[in-house]
Design a protein around this motif. Structure first.
Motif, PDB file in Angstrom:
ATOM      1  N   GLY A 132       1.057  -1.510   0.086  1.00 24.39           N
ATOM      2  CA  GLY A 132      -0.229  -0.263  -0.280  1.00 24.39           C
ATOM      3  C   GLY A 132       0.393   1.346  -0.200  1.00 24.39           C
ATOM      4  O   GLY A 132       0.317   2.491   0.116  1.00 24.39           O
TER       5      GLY A 132
ATOM      6  N   SER B 114      -4.096  10.947   0.319  1.00 25.20           N
ATOM      7  CA  SER B 114      -4.468   9.803   1.048  1.00 25.20           C
ATOM      8  C   SER B 114      -3.487   8.121   1.026  1.00 25.20           C
ATOM      9  O   SER B 114      -3.303   8.024  -0.345  1.00 25.20           O
ATOM     10  N   LEU B 115      -3.750   7.299   1.279  1.00 21.23           N
ATOM     11  CA  LEU B 115      -3.041   6.130   1.621  1.00 21.23           C
ATOM     12  C   LEU B 115      -3.485   4.885   2.796  1.00 21.23           C
ATOM     13  O   LEU B 115      -3.703   5.389   3.554  1.00 21.23           O
ATOM     14  N   ARG B 116      -3.292   3.936   2.097  1.00 16.50           N
ATOM     15  CA  ARG B 116      -3.841   3.316   2.971  1.00 16.50           C
ATOM     16  C   ARG B 116      -2.959   1.122   3.187  1.00 16.50           C
ATOM     17  O   ARG B 116      -2.551   1.482   2.285  1.00 16.50           O
TER      18      ARG B 116
ATOM     19  N   VAL C 212       2.243   9.826  -3.302  1.00 14.92           N
ATOM     20  CA  VAL C 212       0.795  11.034  -2.896  1.00 14.92           C
ATOM     21  C   VAL C 212       1.585  12.419  -2.891  1.00 14.92           C
ATOM     22  O   VAL C 212       2.528  12.572  -2.328  1.00 14.92           O
TER      23      VAL C 212
ATOM     24  N   VAL D  58       6.675   5.507   1.988  1.00 18.07           N
ATOM     25  CA  VAL D  58       5.906   6.516   1.593  1.00 18.07           C
ATOM     26  C   VAL D  58       6.521   7.775   1.688  1.00 18.07           C
ATOM     27  O   VAL D  58       6.882   7.801   2.217  1.00 18.07           O
TER      28      VAL D  58
END
Length: 119
Positions: free
Chosen positions: A8, A17-19, A12, A115
């Motif tokens: 995931g 948003s990220l999950r 971004v 991320v």
């Protein structure tokens, strides 16, 4: 033995948003505390959020109100929903879990997922 697999991560834009998802597999009786840590370049690994088997949650002050942790005990899976992402959230995120097996209670780490929050 517990094997944690994360997914995931990605790139971004700020405010996005990220999950993240993490699933435990292997030979164990059950997974107790599960959590997410992160490590930015040049910084120490820090706790982001954790959740007990009973669903009690705890968050780092820097992410409180923006991130949400959840888990499915039957699926041995924990998620981290990250909203309102900021450049300072950029890091490698690691899943962490306490697994109980025939040897006893041991702590395990996933391999990490990157991320990156950038324009």
């Amino acid at each position: 033995q517990v094997h944690l697999v994360e997914s995931g991560g990605g790139l971004v834009q700020p405010g996005g948003s990220l999950r993240l998802s993490c699933t435990a597999s292997g030979s164990f009786f059950r997974i107790n505390l599960m959590g997410w840590y992160r490590q930015a370049p040049g910084k120490e690994r820090e706790l982001v959020a954790q959740i007990t088997r009973g669903g009690s949650e705890a968050y780092a002050g820097s992410v409180k109100g923006r991130f949400n942790i959840a888990r499915d005990n039957d699926a041995n899976t924990v998620w981290l929903q990250m909203n309102g992402l900021k450049p300072e959230d950029t890091a490698v995120y690691y899943c962490n879990a306490d697994g109980q097996d025939s040897v006893g209670l041991r702590n395990y780490w996933g391999q990490g997922t990157q991320v990156t929050v950038a324009s």
